[in-house]
Scaffold this active site. Structure first.
Site, PDB file in Angstrom:
ATOM      1  N   SER A 181       0.859  -1.188   0.000  1.00 51.25           N
ATOM      2  CA  SER A 181       0.000   0.000   0.000  1.00 51.25           C
ATOM      3  C   SER A 181       0.892   1.234   0.000  1.00 51.25           C
ATOM      4  CB  SER A 181      -0.887   0.018   1.236  1.00 51.25           C
ATOM      5  OG  SER A 181      -1.420   1.331   1.386  1.00 51.25           O
TER       6      SER A 181
ATOM      7  N   HIS B  39      -1.219  -1.411  -4.248  1.00 49.64           N
ATOM      8  CA  HIS B  39      -2.496  -1.099  -3.595  1.00 49.64           C
ATOM      9  C   HIS B  39      -2.592   0.416  -3.372  1.00 49.64           C
ATOM     10  CE1 HIS B  39      -5.939  -2.264  -1.002  1.00 49.64           C
ATOM     11  NE2 HIS B  39      -5.548  -1.289  -0.201  1.00 49.64           N
TER      12      HIS B  39
ATOM     13  N   ASP C 172      -4.830   3.374  -1.731  1.00 52.48           N
ATOM     14  CA  ASP C 172      -5.878   3.651  -0.740  1.00 52.48           C
ATOM     15  C   ASP C 172      -6.455   5.041  -0.957  1.00 52.48           C
ATOM     16  OD1 ASP C 172      -6.083   1.346   0.984  1.00 52.48           O
ATOM     17  OD2 ASP C 172      -4.003   1.760   1.527  1.00 52.48           O
TER      18      ASP C 172
ATOM     19  N   MET D 125      -9.090   7.859   0.100  1.00 53.06           N
ATOM     20  CA  MET D 125      -9.893   8.291   1.262  1.00 53.06           C
ATOM     21  C   MET D 125     -10.412   9.702   1.013  1.00 53.06           C
ATOM     22  SD  MET D 125      -7.263   7.079   4.207  1.00 53.06           S
ATOM     23  CE  MET D 125      -6.602   5.407   4.260  1.00 53.06           C
TER      24      MET D 125
ATOM     25  N   HIS E 273      -8.514   0.749  -3.807  1.00 54.31           N
ATOM     26  CA  HIS E 273      -9.433   0.537  -2.674  1.00 54.31           C
ATOM     27  C   HIS E 273     -10.107   1.869  -2.370  1.00 54.31           C
ATOM     28  CE1 HIS E 273      -9.647  -0.449   1.957  1.00 54.31           C
ATOM     29  NE2 HIS E 273     -10.837  -0.341   1.408  1.00 54.31           N
TER      30      HIS E 273
ATOM     31  N   MET F  26     -12.247   4.075  -0.287  1.00 53.35           N
ATOM     32  CA  MET F  26     -12.883   4.318   1.026  1.00 53.35           C
ATOM     33  C   MET F  26     -13.567   5.678   0.933  1.00 53.35           C
ATOM     34  SD  MET F  26      -9.682   2.964   3.261  1.00 53.35           S
ATOM     35  CE  MET F  26      -8.583   3.074   1.855  1.00 53.35           C
TER      36      MET F  26
ATOM     37  N   MET G 130     -11.244  -6.190   5.812  1.00 53.00           N
ATOM     38  CA  MET G 130     -10.470  -5.173   6.539  1.00 53.00           C
ATOM     39  C   MET G 130     -10.083  -5.730   7.902  1.00 53.00           C
ATOM     40  SD  MET G 130     -10.026  -2.531   4.608  1.00 53.00           S
ATOM     41  CE  MET G 130      -9.100  -1.669   5.881  1.00 53.00           C
TER      42      MET G 130
ATOM     43  N   ASP H 266      -6.262  -6.582   4.707  1.00 53.21           N
ATOM     44  CA  ASP H 266      -5.700  -5.232   4.636  1.00 53.21           C
ATOM     45  C   ASP H 266      -5.750  -4.576   6.014  1.00 53.21           C
ATOM     46  OD1 ASP H 266      -4.985  -2.656   3.941  1.00 53.21           O
ATOM     47  OD2 ASP H 266      -6.715  -2.279   2.648  1.00 53.21           O
TER      48      ASP H 266
HETATM   49  C1  DX5 Z   1      -6.263   1.298   5.901  1.00 51.57           C
HETATM   50  C2  DX5 Z   1      -5.849   1.053   4.459  1.00 51.57           C
HETATM   51  C3  DX5 Z   1      -4.701   0.125   4.368  1.00 51.57           C
HETATM   52  C4  DX5 Z   1      -3.444   0.651   5.004  1.00 51.57           C
HETATM   53  C5  DX5 Z   1      -2.623  -0.508   5.477  1.00 51.57           C
HETATM   54  O1  DX5 Z   1      -7.213   2.296   5.914  1.00 51.57           O
HETATM   55  O2  DX5 Z   1      -6.917   0.508   3.717  1.00 51.57           O
HETATM   56  O3  DX5 Z   1      -4.449  -0.309   3.058  1.00 51.57           O
HETATM   57  O4  DX5 Z   1      -2.687   1.441   4.137  1.00 51.57           O
HETATM   58  O5  DX5 Z   1      -1.549  -0.001   6.162  1.00 51.57           O
HETATM   59  P1  DX5 Z   1      -0.720  -0.864   7.212  1.00 51.57           P
HETATM   60  O6  DX5 Z   1      -0.132  -2.009   6.475  1.00 51.57           O
HETATM   61  O7  DX5 Z   1       0.289   0.116   7.680  1.00 51.57           O
HETATM   62  O8  DX5 Z   1      -1.690  -1.312   8.273  1.00 51.57           O
HETATM   63 ZN    ZN Z   2      -6.507  -0.549   1.585  1.00 51.65          ZN
END
Ligand code: DX5
Ligand code: ZN
Length: 227
Positions: free
Chosen positions: A6, A31, A33, A35, A64, A66, A137, A185
């Site tokens: 990620s 990956h 992320d 947000m 992903h 969110m 998750m 994840d």
């Molecule tokens: C959390 C994300 C993850 C995050 C994982 O909100 O969806 O993908 O980046 O990070 P680590 O591996 O540091 O928990």
């Molecule tokens: Zn993620």
């Protein structure tokens, strides 16, 4: 076993270099992320950065979302070069989940669905026939660097069992493979990776345990449980 670093945990001042480094270190997917500050309590980056990442690597981009109203933004992530798009099942994500999954499928992109630790597995059950991947998750989404929640393994297990019941079916329709990828994840490190794999996961997302080390190849090997 697939490893998807990620980039949330990468050094953004050297993002191109970071992506090339994890690719050389044996990453399978990248990956991303996304947000929006509404569905989760943090803001990361959007389609422009995903498009930039696309130019740095040939690896599949695992996006992903969110975010609220994923259906509105899916076309922009498709244009940016996403190879799989995963959306949230929770009502707070404010979209028609079935329609969004179909929208992603119609674009010939891999279809992912995900659920928060607090969300009952029942919510994803009606969609299992329509997805390529379920993301379980293992932290509450929003931030990297949180601790793995082992109780989420019951969802991984249930999906692994579901996959077994589908084993003898050549296809679930829609041209899908007969088994769903099971991705975990959040808080994934060598120990939680081992637990996840034992329970049936086959895709590991990891931010901190890769990008916050000095040897990405070793970090990825350790996640796979190998020497
Ligand atoms: C959390 C994300 C993850 C995050 C994982 O909100 O969806 O993908 O980046 O990070 P680590 O591996 O540091 O928990
Ligand atoms: Zn993620």
């Amino acid at each position: 076993m697939l490893v998807a670093p990620s980039i949330l945990a990468a050094d953004f001042t050297r993002l191109a270099e970071e992506i090339r480094a994890v690719e050389a270190a044996g990453a399978d997917w990248i990956h991303c992320d996304i947000m929006d500050g509404h569905f989760v309590d943090n803001i990361s980056f959007g389609p422009a950065i995903v498009g930039f990442v696309r130019k740095q690597t040939k690896l599949p981009l695992d996006v992903h979302l969110m975010i609220e109203h994923a259906d509105h933004y899916v076309p922009r992530f498709l244009d940016a070069g996403a190879n799989s798009i995963t959306v949230h099942v929770e009502p707070e994500a404010k979209h028609d989940v079935g329609k969004t999954l179909q929208q992603i499928r119609d674009a010939k992109c891999r279809v992912g669905l995900t659920l928060n630790p607090e969300t009952d597995f029942k919510l994803v059950e009606p969609f299992l026939d329509k997805i390529d991947m379920l993301l379980v998750m293992t932290v509450h989404p929003g931030f990297g660097g949180q601790s793995f929640r082992p109780e989420q393994m019951k969802k991984v297990k249930r999906l692994a069992e579901w996959n077994e019941t589908r084993q003898h079916q050549p296809s679930r329709g829609y041209g899908l493979a007969s088994k769903i990828d099971i991705e975990v994840d959040g808080g994934i490190n060598p120990e939680s990776a081992r637990i996840s794999i034992e329970n049936g996961a086959n895709v590991l997302v990891a931010g901190t345990s890769i990008f916050k080390t000095n040897d990405y190849a070793k970090a990825i090997r350790d996640l796979r449980g190998g020497p």
